[in-house]
Each structure stands twice: as C-alpha cells, then as structure tokens.
Scaffold this active site. Structure first.
Site, PDB file in Angstrom:
ATOM      1  N   LYS A 146      -2.265  88.095  -0.495  1.00  0.00           N
ATOM      2  CA  LYS A 146      -1.740  87.753   0.827  1.00  0.00           C
ATOM      3  C   LYS A 146      -0.862  86.518   0.664  1.00  0.00           C
ATOM      4  O   LYS A 146      -1.359  85.411   0.478  1.00  0.00           O
ATOM      5  CB  LYS A 146      -2.896  87.455   1.788  1.00  0.00           C
ATOM      6  CG  LYS A 146      -2.453  87.164   3.217  1.00  0.00           C
ATOM      7  CD  LYS A 146      -2.040  88.419   3.944  1.00  0.00           C
ATOM      8  CE  LYS A 146      -1.719  88.134   5.408  1.00  0.00           C
ATOM      9  NZ  LYS A 146      -1.372  89.353   6.144  1.00  0.00           N
TER      10      LYS A 146
ATOM     11  N   ALA B 123      -9.135 105.050  14.440  1.00  0.00           N
ATOM     12  CA  ALA B 123      -9.310 103.812  15.192  1.00  0.00           C
ATOM     13  C   ALA B 123     -10.729 103.282  14.963  1.00  0.00           C
ATOM     14  O   ALA B 123     -11.700 104.041  14.942  1.00  0.00           O
ATOM     15  CB  ALA B 123      -9.085 104.074  16.681  1.00  0.00           C
TER      16      ALA B 123
END
Length: 236
Positions: free
Chosen positions: A37, A201
């Site tokens: 990241k 989801a």
C-alpha cells in the site's frame, strides 16, 4: 505476472477486499504474496490499514505500507497538510521490485482511483505502474454510473500504454437491480477488457477462513480462481 497494480474507479468500490481475494487465491495455488500500500490515508499509527486488512482476510501475506497520513484525503493533500513527505512513483516501483525478489506475486493497491495524486507535482499510481511495466486490475462498482467511470479509467490506461488486465466488480449486491445486471455485459465492452470476477457484497465481513475458502470462486482463472463470467451473467 509478478506484480499486479490494483486500482478502482473511485473510493469505496471494494479494492481492498478484491486485493485480499486475489491474494487468497494465489496463496491457495501455492504462491507467496506481498501486498504493498503506497499511501494509507485517514488513519493514525496503530490502526489497521488496507494492507493489514488484506493480510487478515487472505492469510500469510507480507503487508507493507510506505506512508501513512492521518487525514482522509488524497495522498498528495494529506501529505502536504501533515507536513510529511509524499510518496513518489519511483519509491513505489522500487519497493514493489524489492518485494518481487522474495515473493511470487506482489499486489500494489492504490488509493481511490487511478489518477488520485500522490504528489503535488501530479504523480499518480499510473506513473508507478509504468515504471514497473505491470498490468492493472480495475475494481468497479456494480450499479448505475459505473460505466462512465470504468470507461474513463480504461481510456486513460490505454493512453498511457498500460495493460488493463480486466475488471472486477468489487461488491455484487444480493438483489441486483436492472442496471447492475446489464452492466455485467456492458462493463467489459466499455473497458475493452474482460470481466474477471464479482465479489459478493459483504465479503469483507466473512470470517477469514470462510473468505479464503470462497475467494477462488469469485475470480476468473487468470486471477487464480474458477469464476466464469458467462455462467455468472446468465444466472443474473
């Protein structure tokens, strides 16, 4: 493929969970994985970042963060306001290349969309991808409005001569509406790249063991999974 850059059509589209799923599928296939990241915003030291979350879900993953800024802003803005140094594309490329020496797959997860600025000079994740000569995986939302942002991002990647590996729907709803169902056909058309997966989801809320077991079923074979776009689309 040793390094894969993962970007999104915007914020909150499911990049981190998708990164975790790709990592989990690679680990299940016997590959070693690192998640990088470049710039984590909106968190203070000690809080769990996106790389840490990907590792929590995926398993034994090397999680690396190059910079952290406390305010939830674009990295360039957050760096400027904090007085901390920004992350530059060359630093991202060098860190990914170093991780690639000891890992079979390095996943570089950006912040927000492709052109979110890392520096005030206008450097972006796309510049890091160019330095790495790495393919890009685009995470998109399912519903209305996603075609425009997907096509804009795909066009920008092509203009920079970057390889768009494909598109993954980062959060597929339990009860998809008409737009979402139609987008399964239209997303690969506007991106001019294959649809490579759809994560349900709430996938990030699964127990890690359940997440790792299911991850391959959400991703196409080119990402280490078993998901089939045609079969999935036909069921919707």
């Amino acid at each position: 493929m040793t390094v894969l850059v993962i970007t999104g059509t915007g914020t909150e589209v499911g990049k981190t969970v998708t990164t975790a799923a790709v990592a989990a599928a690679a680990l299940a296939g016997g590959r070693s994985v690192a998640v990088l990241k470049p710039a984590q915003t909106g968190l203070v030291p000690g809080e769990r970042g996106d790389a840490d979350e990907a590792a929590r879900l995926a398993g034994v993953v090397t999680a690396v963060e190059l910079a952290r800024y406390p305010e939830p802003l674009a990295p360039a803005t957050a760096a400027r306001r904090s007085g901390l140094a920004p992350v530059r594309p060359r630093e991202v490329a060098e860190a990914a290349a170093k991780l690639a020496v000891d890992h079979d797959l390095v996943l570089v997860e950006g912040a927000g969309g492709l052109l979110v600025r890392l520096t005030d000079e206008g450097d972006t994740l796309a510049d890091a991808a160019r330095l790495l000569d790495a393919p890009v995986l685009l995470v998109a939302s399912a519903g209305l409005g996603t075609l425009n942002t997907t096509e804009l991002t795909a066009r920008e990647l092509r203009s920079r001569r970057l390889d768009l590996l494909g598109v993954v729907v980062g959060s597929w709803p339990d009860a998809p509406d008409l737009a979402s169902r139609c987008n399964l056909v239209d997303l690969p058309a506007v991106a001019q790249a294959p649809l490579l997966g759809a994560l349900p989801a709430g996938a990030g809320g699964l127990r890690p063991t359940d997440f790792r077991t299911a991850a391959a079923g959400w991703l196409a074979p080119s990402l280490g999974g078993t998901w089939d776009a045609k079969a999935f689309t036909a069921r919707q």
